[in-house]
Motif scaffolding. Structure first.
Motif, mmCIF file in Angstrom:
data_model
loop_
_atom_site.group_PDB
_atom_site.id
_atom_site.type_symbol
_atom_site.label_atom_id
_atom_site.label_comp_id
_atom_site.label_asym_id
_atom_site.label_seq_id
_atom_site.Cartn_x
_atom_site.Cartn_y
_atom_site.Cartn_z
ATOM 1 N N PRO A 1 -11.667 18.436 6.377
ATOM 2 C CA PRO A 1 -10.815 17.321 6.780
ATOM 3 C C PRO A 1 -9.827 16.935 5.690
ATOM 4 N N LEU A 2 -8.716 16.388 6.148
ATOM 5 C CA LEU A 2 -7.641 15.962 5.275
ATOM 6 C C LEU A 2 -7.606 14.431 5.309
ATOM 7 N N LEU A 3 -7.596 13.841 4.139
ATOM 8 C CA LEU A 3 -7.644 12.381 4.033
ATOM 9 C C LEU A 3 -6.307 11.804 3.602
ATOM 10 N N ALA A 4 -6.109 10.552 3.942
ATOM 11 C CA ALA A 4 -4.999 9.759 3.414
ATOM 12 C C ALA A 4 -5.632 8.578 2.684
ATOM 13 N N LEU A 5 -5.448 8.551 1.376
ATOM 14 C CA LEU A 5 -5.956 7.447 0.565
ATOM 15 C C LEU A 5 -4.919 6.336 0.554
ATOM 16 N N LEU A 6 -5.324 5.130 0.859
ATOM 17 C CA LEU A 6 -4.429 3.984 0.768
ATOM 18 C C LEU A 6 -4.654 3.329 -0.583
ATOM 19 N N ALA B 1 -7.206 13.231 -10.424
ATOM 20 C CA ALA B 1 -5.999 13.849 -10.982
ATOM 21 C C ALA B 1 -5.745 15.164 -10.247
ATOM 22 N N PRO B 2 -4.918 15.151 -9.199
ATOM 23 C CA PRO B 2 -4.643 16.378 -8.447
ATOM 24 C C PRO B 2 -3.803 17.360 -9.262
ATOM 25 N N ALA B 3 -3.723 18.585 -8.796
ATOM 26 C CA ALA B 3 -2.957 19.632 -9.474
ATOM 27 C C ALA B 3 -1.499 19.221 -9.676
ATOM 28 N N SER B 4 -0.939 18.444 -8.755
ATOM 29 C CA SER B 4 0.472 18.050 -8.880
ATOM 30 C C SER B 4 0.726 17.234 -10.144
ATOM 31 N N LEU B 5 -0.288 16.554 -10.646
ATOM 32 C CA LEU B 5 -0.102 15.765 -11.859
ATOM 33 C C LEU B 5 0.228 16.684 -13.034
ATOM 34 N N ALA B 6 -0.502 17.795 -13.149
ATOM 35 C CA ALA B 6 -0.228 18.756 -14.228
ATOM 36 C C ALA B 6 1.041 19.561 -13.947
ATOM 37 N N GLU B 7 1.256 19.918 -12.681
ATOM 38 C CA GLU B 7 2.395 20.772 -12.317
ATOM 39 C C GLU B 7 3.721 20.023 -12.308
ATOM 40 N N ASP B 8 3.749 18.825 -11.721
ATOM 41 C CA ASP B 8 4.993 18.074 -11.530
ATOM 42 C C ASP B 8 5.115 16.860 -12.454
ATOM 43 N N GLY B 9 4.011 16.489 -13.082
ATOM 44 C CA GLY B 9 4.029 15.333 -13.967
ATOM 45 C C GLY B 9 3.732 14.019 -13.269
ATOM 46 N N PHE B 10 3.438 14.070 -11.966
ATOM 47 C CA PHE B 10 3.122 12.857 -11.215
ATOM 48 C C PHE B 10 2.301 13.206 -9.975
ATOM 49 N N VAL B 11 1.711 12.185 -9.379
ATOM 50 C CA VAL B 11 0.967 12.317 -8.131
ATOM 51 C C VAL B 11 1.907 11.929 -6.993
ATOM 52 N N HIS B 12 2.090 12.835 -6.035
ATOM 53 C CA HIS B 12 2.959 12.583 -4.882
ATOM 54 C C HIS B 12 2.285 11.584 -3.941
ATOM 55 N N MET C 1 0.829 -1.183 0.000
ATOM 56 C CA MET C 1 0.000 0.000 0.000
ATOM 57 C C MET C 1 0.877 1.251 0.000
ATOM 58 N N ILE C 2 0.407 2.243 -0.733
ATOM 59 C CA ILE C 2 1.032 3.558 -0.678
ATOM 60 C C ILE C 2 -0.046 4.560 -0.282
ATOM 61 N N TYR C 3 0.377 5.722 0.196
ATOM 62 C CA TYR C 3 -0.534 6.715 0.749
ATOM 63 C C TYR C 3 -0.498 7.984 -0.101
ATOM 64 N N HIS C 4 -1.670 8.616 -0.252
ATOM 65 C CA HIS C 4 -1.764 9.916 -0.918
ATOM 66 C C HIS C 4 -2.645 10.810 -0.057
ATOM 67 N N VAL C 5 -2.199 12.035 0.187
ATOM 68 C CA VAL C 5 -2.917 12.990 1.035
ATOM 69 C C VAL C 5 -3.736 13.927 0.152
ATOM 70 N N VAL C 6 -4.993 14.139 0.545
ATOM 71 C CA VAL C 6 -5.894 14.997 -0.228
ATOM 72 C C VAL C 6 -6.987 15.571 0.687
ATOM 73 N N PRO C 7 -7.334 16.853 0.523
ATOM 74 C CA PRO C 7 -8.495 17.391 1.241
ATOM 75 C C PRO C 7 -9.774 16.690 0.770
ATOM 76 N N LEU C 8 -10.698 16.465 1.669
ATOM 77 C CA LEU C 8 -11.955 15.783 1.356
ATOM 78 C C LEU C 8 -12.669 16.447 0.187
ATOM 79 N N ALA C 9 -12.770 17.776 0.185
ATOM 80 C CA ALA C 9 -13.492 18.471 -0.885
ATOM 81 C C ALA C 9 -12.883 18.190 -2.250
ATOM 82 N N GLU C 10 -11.564 18.092 -2.314
ATOM 83 C CA GLU C 10 -10.897 17.795 -3.585
ATOM 84 C C GLU C 10 -11.159 16.356 -4.010
ATOM 85 N N TRP C 11 -11.123 15.429 -3.060
ATOM 86 C CA TRP C 11 -11.363 14.022 -3.352
ATOM 87 C C TRP C 11 -12.792 13.807 -3.850
ATOM 88 N N ASP C 12 -13.735 14.561 -3.303
ATOM 89 C CA ASP C 12 -15.143 14.409 -3.666
ATOM 90 C C ASP C 12 -15.503 15.040 -5.011
#
Length: 120
Positions: free
Chosen positions: A53-58, A20-31, A1-12
């Motif tokens: 709330p801030l989530l951690a997706l497994l 596809a978070p902003a980092s995908l367009a900005e950095d070319g990958f999801v952190h 398992m790997i973890y990704h952090v995201v605000p609930l509102a963004e995940w929803d």
């Protein structure tokens, strides 16, 4: 398992499409992070003022449809992370079917991420 952090509102947002978070367009990958300890260190270094709330997706690595690479922190891991830890980077959107568990960041009295617990 790997973890990704995201605000609930963004995940929803757009729950019927791959995430596809902003980092995908900005950095070319999801952190992502390799474990809970590193995830909490990342939250304390970069997400303390993020909307809650801030989530951690497994994420199940085997269910990802995008390429996954493990890379060194650049320039260094955040305080609290193990020196030399490698970080998983996903080079494409996250398939929602790869998310096997959703945890919520729990905060201590000083506003620091202290643990992850079942969301809800």
């Amino acid at each position: 398992m790997i973890y990704h952090v995201v605000p609930l509102a963004e995940w929803d947002t757009a729950p019927d499409r791959p995430y596809a978070p902003a980092s995908l367009a900005e950095d070319g990958f999801v952190h992502c992070s390799p474990d809970e300890r590193t995830t909490l260190a990342v939250v304390n270094a970069f997400y303390r003022s993020a909307p809650r709330p801030l989530l951690a997706l497994l994420l199940d690595e085997d269910r990802l449809g995008s390429r996954l690479e493990w890379e060194a922190a650049d320039p260094a891991p955040p305080p609290g992370a193990t020196e030399g830890v490698a970080f998983p980077h996903v080079f494409g959107p996250i398939d929602r079917g790869a998310v096997v568990r959703v945890l919520e960041v729990r905060w201590d009295g000083e506003g620091r991420a202290a643990s992850l617990a079942e969301a809800g």
